[in-house]
Write a protein that holds these residues in place. Structure first.
Motif, PDB file in Angstrom:
ATOM      1  N   GLN A  15      11.501  -3.929 -40.969  1.00 48.54           N
ATOM      2  CA  GLN A  15       9.940  -3.526 -39.816  1.00 48.54           C
ATOM      3  C   GLN A  15       9.747  -4.384 -39.349  1.00 48.54           C
ATOM      4  OE1 GLN A  15       7.401  -0.811 -40.787  1.00 48.54           O
ATOM      5  NE2 GLN A  15       9.392  -0.210 -40.816  1.00 48.54           N
ATOM      6  N   GLU A  18      10.703  -5.918 -35.985  1.00 52.04           N
ATOM      7  CA  GLU A  18      10.246  -5.809 -34.615  1.00 52.04           C
ATOM      8  C   GLU A  18       9.155  -6.698 -34.162  1.00 52.04           C
ATOM      9  OE1 GLU A  18       9.990  -1.581 -34.477  1.00 52.04           O
ATOM     10  OE2 GLU A  18      12.075  -0.985 -35.543  1.00 52.04           O
ATOM     11  N   TYR A  19       9.140  -7.221 -35.098  1.00 52.80           N
ATOM     12  CA  TYR A  19       7.941  -8.877 -34.398  1.00 52.80           C
ATOM     13  C   TYR A  19       8.825 -10.007 -34.822  1.00 52.80           C
ATOM     14  CZ  TYR A  19       4.877  -4.841 -36.026  1.00 52.80           C
ATOM     15  OH  TYR A  19       4.352  -3.516 -35.944  1.00 52.80           O
ATOM     16  N   THR A 174       2.239   0.589 -45.612  1.00 55.40           N
ATOM     17  CA  THR A 174       2.788   0.255 -44.656  1.00 55.40           C
ATOM     18  C   THR A 174       2.407  -0.811 -43.380  1.00 55.40           C
ATOM     19  OG1 THR A 174       1.755   2.031 -42.362  1.00 55.40           O
ATOM     20  CG2 THR A 174       0.135   1.400 -43.800  1.00 55.40           C
ATOM     21  N   THR A 175       2.716  -0.560 -42.688  1.00 55.16           N
ATOM     22  CA  THR A 175       2.045  -2.265 -41.853  1.00 55.16           C
ATOM     23  C   THR A 175       1.967  -1.783 -40.576  1.00 55.16           C
ATOM     24  OG1 THR A 175       4.291  -2.125 -40.866  1.00 55.16           O
ATOM     25  CG2 THR A 175       4.521  -4.094 -42.688  1.00 55.16           C
ATOM     26  N   ASN A 177       3.363   0.745 -38.721  1.00 53.46           N
ATOM     27  CA  ASN A 177       4.601   1.354 -38.116  1.00 53.46           C
ATOM     28  C   ASN A 177       5.216   2.741 -38.901  1.00 53.46           C
ATOM     29  OD1 ASN A 177       6.701   1.998 -36.415  1.00 53.46           O
ATOM     30  ND2 ASN A 177       7.689  -0.103 -37.178  1.00 53.46           N
ATOM     31  N   GLY A 178       4.047   3.541 -39.481  1.00 53.38           N
ATOM     32  CA  GLY A 178       4.989   4.794 -40.433  1.00 53.38           C
ATOM     33  C   GLY A 178       4.263   4.836 -41.366  1.00 53.38           C
ATOM     34  N   ASN A 197       8.473   7.598 -43.540  1.00 48.83           N
ATOM     35  CA  ASN A 197       7.640   8.406 -42.499  1.00 48.83           C
ATOM     36  C   ASN A 197       6.821   9.737 -42.822  1.00 48.83           C
ATOM     37  OD1 ASN A 197       8.535   6.586 -40.209  1.00 48.83           O
ATOM     38  ND2 ASN A 197      10.359   7.589 -40.344  1.00 48.83           N
ATOM     39  N   LYS A 290      -2.394   6.375 -40.290  1.00 47.93           N
ATOM     40  CA  LYS A 290      -1.303   6.237 -40.120  1.00 47.93           C
ATOM     41  C   LYS A 290      -0.150   7.356 -40.321  1.00 47.93           C
ATOM     42  CE  LYS A 290      -2.076   2.475 -37.901  1.00 47.93           C
ATOM     43  NZ  LYS A 290      -2.401   2.202 -36.970  1.00 47.93           N
TER      44      LYS A 290
END
Ligand code: AHM
Ligand code: MG
Length: 335
Positions: A15, A18-19, A174-175, A177-178, A197, A290
């Protein structure tokens, strides 16, 4: 076999990838919370054998009876996170004031707020309880974190989650993103991805409220309850089946997995509501949103409330969006 085994550590790292600017600090903070959850789960399963059940005989800052496991869970989370240099401060439902990082240990960019053991009246009957947490980025520039760092809107959450100690132990987080759920495999001591998810099902299944307090409630809330039970003559519904653990984290978990609504409204005993905005409502509201759901205080979105005090309470309606909006409609019309 092409199905992967994904540990929570690997999931968190993926996760974070993604950043591109991420430093890994945030991932490590989430592992620390997962590890604290494992330690609490271990203590919980042995509690009846090692004398950790029952009350401490003390009253906590919420004026509620403090259980031995409340104290253990609180201490475990604080000890796990005080010395890592990742946090600027913490705030716990079990402590009056902001928890400072001990002098001599560095402070970091994040703030952790938590309810160490939610639903602790369930402990002695071997029923489900849980830990709820929220992570924010600090607002202050440097040094010790401040009260303002802990009083952020739920909307600004960086990560939120809970660990539920039930027939199995699960961590859901969750952060943004799902919403993802992991089940602890006790034989290897790892949280493994079991519910990727998560989305609140479109078809609501259960409603969840404590009816004992009906007489203390407003007209709008009572009418909403009657509507849910299919007793509104003007608008008859198929009644939703009811479930109530008396532990928010467990009632929310069911709502997330099965669909429906949980609510704990304001009443004449608790004019501001009973549940705590910072430690309980905000993290779960963030998760609900979310996962495609919604959380309200009966008039507006929980995530938009600017907290004024650490232990502020709030009414809470959470779960299926259309049901929560229906509660808002009854309240707007009758209260
Ligand atoms: P706590 O155990 O952290 O003090 O939380 C309060 C609990 C919630 O988990 C639960 O939803 C609620 O209080 C139940 O209250 P009641 O017994 O009034 O129905
Ligand atoms: Mg609680």
């Amino acid at each position: 076999m092409d199905e992967q085994i994904v540990t929570i550590e690997r999931h968190i790292v993926e996760q974070e990838r993604e950043y591109p600017k991420a430093t890994g600090v945030f991932s490590n903070l989430l592992y620390d919370i997962a590890l604290a959850g494992k330690i609490i789960a271990r203590e919980m399963t042995r509690a009846g054998l090692v004398g950790s059940l029952g009350s401490t005989g003390k009253i906590n800052v919420q004026h509620e009876e403090q259980m031995k496991l409340d104290v253990f869970a609180n201490q475990t989370i604080i000890r796990m996170n005080s010395f890592t240099g990742r946090l600027a401060a913490m705030a716990s439902e079990e402590r009056e004031d902001v928890i400072d990082i001990p002098r001599g240990y560095g402070t970091g960019r994040y703030v952790l707020v938590f309810d160490p053991l939610d639903g602790s009246s369930n402990i002695d009957i071997n029923a489900t309880v849980g830990t709820i947490f929220g992570v924010y980025r600090r607002r202050s520039e440097e040094g010790a974190g401040t009260l303002a760092d802990c009083l952020q809107k739920g909307r600004d959450t960086a990560a939120a989650g809970y660990i539920i100690y039930g027939s199995s132990t699960m961590m859901v987080y969750t952060t943004g993103n799902g919403v993802h759920g992991f089940t602890l495999d006790p034989s290897v001591g790892e949280f493994l991805l079991s519910h990727p998810n998560l989305r609140i099902p479109d078809e609501p299944r259960y409603s969840s409220v404590n009816h004992a307090y009906e007489k203390f409630r407003s007209e709008g809330i009572r009418r909403f309850g009657r509507w849910l039970r299919g007793m509104d003559e003007a608008d008859p519904q198929k009644p939703l089946s009811e479930r109530y653990f008396g532990a928010l984290v467990a009632d929310f978990h069911r709502t997330l997995l099965k669909g429906g609504i949980f609510y704990y409204p304001a009443d004449s005993r608790y004019p501001q509501g009973k549940l705590r905005l910072i430690y309980e409502a905000n993290p779960l509201a963030f998760i609900a949103e979310k996962a495609g759901g919604y959380a309200s205080n009966g008039r507006s979105n929980i995530l938009d409330i600017a907290p004024r005090a650490l232990h502020q309470r709030t009414p809470l309606f959470i779960g299926d969006r259309s049901l929560v909006e229906k509660a808002e409609e009854f309240i707007a019309e009758y209260d």
